[in-house]
Design an enzyme around this catalytic site. Sequence first.
Site, PDB file in Angstrom:
ATOM      1  N   HIS A  48       1.099  -1.445  -0.240  1.00  0.00           N
ATOM      2  CA  HIS A  48      -0.495   0.084   0.317  1.00  0.00           C
ATOM      3  C   HIS A  48       1.102   1.265  -0.076  1.00  0.00           C
ATOM      4  CE1 HIS A  48      -3.662   2.363   1.682  1.00  0.00           C
ATOM      5  NE2 HIS A  48      -2.744   3.052   1.518  1.00  0.00           N
ATOM      6  N   GLU A  49       1.787   1.277   0.951  1.00  0.00           N
ATOM      7  CA  GLU A  49       2.542   2.677   0.808  1.00  0.00           C
ATOM      8  C   GLU A  49       3.701   3.285  -0.059  1.00  0.00           C
ATOM      9  OE1 GLU A  49       2.080   4.306   3.806  1.00  0.00           O
ATOM     10  OE2 GLU A  49       0.368   2.963   4.191  1.00  0.00           O
TER      11      GLU A  49
HETATM   12 NI    NI Z   1      -2.625   5.652   2.090  1.00  0.00          NI
END
Ligand code: NI
Length: 177
Positions: A142-143
């Site tokens: 996600h990051e």
């Molecule tokens: Ni985010």
Amino acid sequence: MAIREVIKMGDPRLLAASQPVAEFGSPELRSLLTDMQDTMLNLNGAGLAAPQIGVGLRVVIFGFQENPRYPGADSVPFTVLINPTLTPIGEIVDEGWEGCLSVPGMRGLVPRYRELRYTGFDAAGTPIDRTVKDFHARVVQHEVDHLDGILYPRRIRDLKDFGFSEALFPGEDLAED
Ligand code: NI
């Protein structure tokens, strides 16, 4: 040391590809990391990428313990990861609910590789090389997506699996993103 504003989906800065960090150990990098940490902790986030505070550098931080936003998820050690590379291990993909500080109040069901290896550098330029799975692997994916200008809603397979936290999970009292 400062809590910075987290920019929200729709801001074009969240769609841009970020640039690699060229110099480690600089006062500017230390200051950026302090601001990111203060901002993430203030919002009770599981992770934060530099573009979310308007800085187009390949820097992410993540880590949490018993986060009320992700009940039941394993803890992840606090990590500063700079200039990351991800390599999936195997082809198993799991669907899991994600939120994002740039998409407040919402959740979506997102497919991510179950297991992967990631490399990069910490704040001092020391190499990091880890093989992780499950929630740790999900948070990193996600990051790092943020560094390529990708927000999680673009990963959702079916938009019926996207909505407001309070409507998707009534009564669970999830903290604000
Ligand atoms: Ni985010």
